[in-house]
Design a protein around this motif. Structure first.
Motif, PDB file in Angstrom:
ATOM      1  N   LEU A  42      28.646  -1.635 -46.421  1.00 48.32           N
ATOM      2  CA  LEU A  42      30.264  -1.118 -46.654  1.00 48.32           C
ATOM      3  C   LEU A  42      30.242   0.391 -46.717  1.00 48.32           C
ATOM      4  N   LEU A  43      29.450   0.964 -47.489  1.00 49.81           N
ATOM      5  CA  LEU A  43      29.387   2.422 -47.693  1.00 49.81           C
ATOM      6  C   LEU A  43      29.061   3.092 -46.377  1.00 49.81           C
ATOM      7  N   ASP A  44      28.195   2.641 -45.638  1.00 47.95           N
ATOM      8  CA  ASP A  44      27.881   3.120 -44.089  1.00 47.95           C
ATOM      9  C   ASP A  44      28.951   3.021 -43.361  1.00 47.95           C
ATOM     10  N   LEU A  45      29.635   1.937 -43.330  1.00 47.10           N
ATOM     11  CA  LEU A  45      30.653   1.678 -42.546  1.00 47.10           C
ATOM     12  C   LEU A  45      31.911   2.614 -42.898  1.00 47.10           C
ATOM     13  N   ASP A  46      32.266   2.725 -44.039  1.00 44.68           N
ATOM     14  CA  ASP A  46      33.293   3.699 -44.548  1.00 44.68           C
ATOM     15  C   ASP A  46      32.806   5.100 -43.753  1.00 44.68           C
TER      16      ASP A  46
END
Length: 463
Positions: free
Chosen positions: A58-62
């Protein structure tokens, strides 16, 4: 201006993402939404290792979305309620999401469709986002799914693959839409110390490196336990940080026998998805019952505990179980050997093993985990349901110098013999050599376990 919601589930990426491409075609604003569905927690699937990997994803996607001018909107709660709330807040006209194939995913999709229709919002469900070939696209005559892998693989290979989609050039997210703070690994307990990092950037780099430097040797080395020559892409496929279709497309372009053998393994994932889509009850019930009366009671529980802890007395089994505990991942050959030992040598219900694997595996997937366990137990699609993998022979064949065992079972690191494979039979040591090993005797002699299993399956008459 139109507003569309892109609901991320098991497709946490920006490359090769048909739902996002469709949402952007209208030229309006897009709400990239992820809902931490509490129903997943209640069902027991929110294992620490997967939560930690999810946080990375999720961090990488954000971050990827921010580079495009957007951001990820994260909510927690009931998925249908949270999506409906986001639709109202953004005044969205449509929602795009990837198709899921478990009974849970389908029921959730039906609830969501009903709720959105009541709001005047359209739900678009996109096939082929989480698999290379969607379940149901290839079927045998007279059936809704293939029950044998090889004919499925022949048909699967002949299916045309779409060209992978590039990441979008940019997107606009409604400024006023609030998001919860992104989850992180900190505060999570029970995470395996050697758990790999998650995220699309990590997955794409791993795929690039593996195809460039290691895929050519995959056919010869994929069963090498100590060589660690597999792709380790399973968690990225499970979370959708890599598209299965793109993985197959790029592996096919790289060519060679190694890449072809790897593509065959990716096909197994699609195969199990299409079995479970057609027979959702197979997530917990035998696909093909063998009328097993699995061992229960105190002795069976003790054997199960020893198996979980990597203290069975069979080094390659114990090494595999300890790798699982440390990394949240296990070599595929280790999975086969450990599962065969539990179900056929110890004759313990495959569901107990599947439950333990799901509690630790970062790539823990209902279709692949449950149906692979049934394949090994002989209650699934295996055409040889009564095969038993001998852990000593498997160790000698796939860990010939004992390097894998010595890495994960340090009590045996000092075992030496005329050949390195002596470590696979430590009970043959004598005197001080045996006394120096803080390692248990085997739970059961292999001939005794085999005889018990064959009796239970009715393969030989009771003695």
């Amino acid at each position: 201006m139109t507003v569309s919601v892109v609901l991320f589930t098991s497709d946490l990426r920006v490359h090769d993402h048909p739902p996002m491409r469709a949402a952007l075609e209208g030229g309006g604003e897009v709400v990239p939404l992820f809902v931490r569905d509490r129903a997943v927690d209640r069902a027991g699937f929110a294992a620490p290792n997967r939560l930690a990997f999810l946080a990375d994803c999720l961090l990488d996607l954000d971050q990827a979305l921010r580079r495009l001018g957007g951001r990820l909107v994260v909510r927690s709660g009931d998925l249908v309620e949270e999506v409906s709330r986001a639709v109202r807040q953004a005044e969205a006209e449509e929602v795009h999401m990837a198709a899921g194939y478990t009974a849970f995913a389908r029921a959730r999709e039906a609830r969501l469709r009903q709720a959105l229709e009541a709001q005047g919002c359209r739900l678009h469900v996109h096939e082929g986002v989480c698999t290379a070939v969607p379940p149901g696209d290839v079927t045998p005559q007279g059936s809704d799914h293939f029950a044998v892998f090889t004919p499925y693989f022949r048909r699967w290979q002949a299916e045309p693959l779409r060209t992978p989609l590039p990441a979008p050039q940019g997107l606009r997210v409604p400024a006023a839409l609030r998001s919860e703070e992104l989850p992180g690994r900190s505060g999570l307990s029970g995470v395996s110390p050697g758990l790999a990092r998650g995220g699309e950037q990590e997955g794409r780099e791993r795929l690039r490196s593996w195809l460039s430097h290691h895929a050519h040797a995959y056919e010869q080395r994929h069963d090498d336990l100590a060589g660690d020559a597999t792709s380790r892409l399973s968690a990225h496929l499970h979370f959708g940080t890599l598209s299965a279709g793109e993985v197959v497309f790029r592996a096919g372009r790289s060519g060679g026998a190694g890449a072809a053998a790897f593509v065959r393994q990716v096909c197994w994932r699609d195969f199990h998805q299409q079995v479970l889509a057609a027979r959702p009850e197979a997530a917990g019930q035998d696909y093909r019952s063998r009328d097993d009366r699995w061992r229960r009671g105190r002795e069976a529980e003790a054997d199960l505990s020893a198996w979980r802890e990597g203290r069975t007395g069979y080094p390659v089994v114990d090494a595999a179980m300890r790798q699982l505990a440390h990394e949240g991942w296990m070599h595929n050959r280790g999975r086969l050997v450990a599962a065969s030992f539990l179900t056929k040598t110890l004759y313990v219900d495959w569901r107990e093993g599947a439950r333990h694997f799901l509690s630790l595996l970062v790539d823990g997937d209902v279709a692949n985990n449950q149906l692979n366990w049934q394949w090994v137990a002989g209650t699934g699609t295996d055409t040889r349901p009564n095969r038993v993998l001998n852990p000593v022979l498997q160790g000698r064949r796939y860990d010939p110098d004992g390097a894998y065992v010595r890495r994960w079972v340090p009590e045996l690191a000092g075992v030496r013999g005329l050949d390195g494979a002596a470590v696979h039979e430590p009970w043959r040591l004598t005197g001080l050599d045996r006394a120096a090993c803080d390692y248990p005797d085997p739970l059961i002699a292999l001939p005794d376990g085999l005889a018990r299993f064959r009796h239970a399956r009715g393969l030989v008459p009771q003695g």
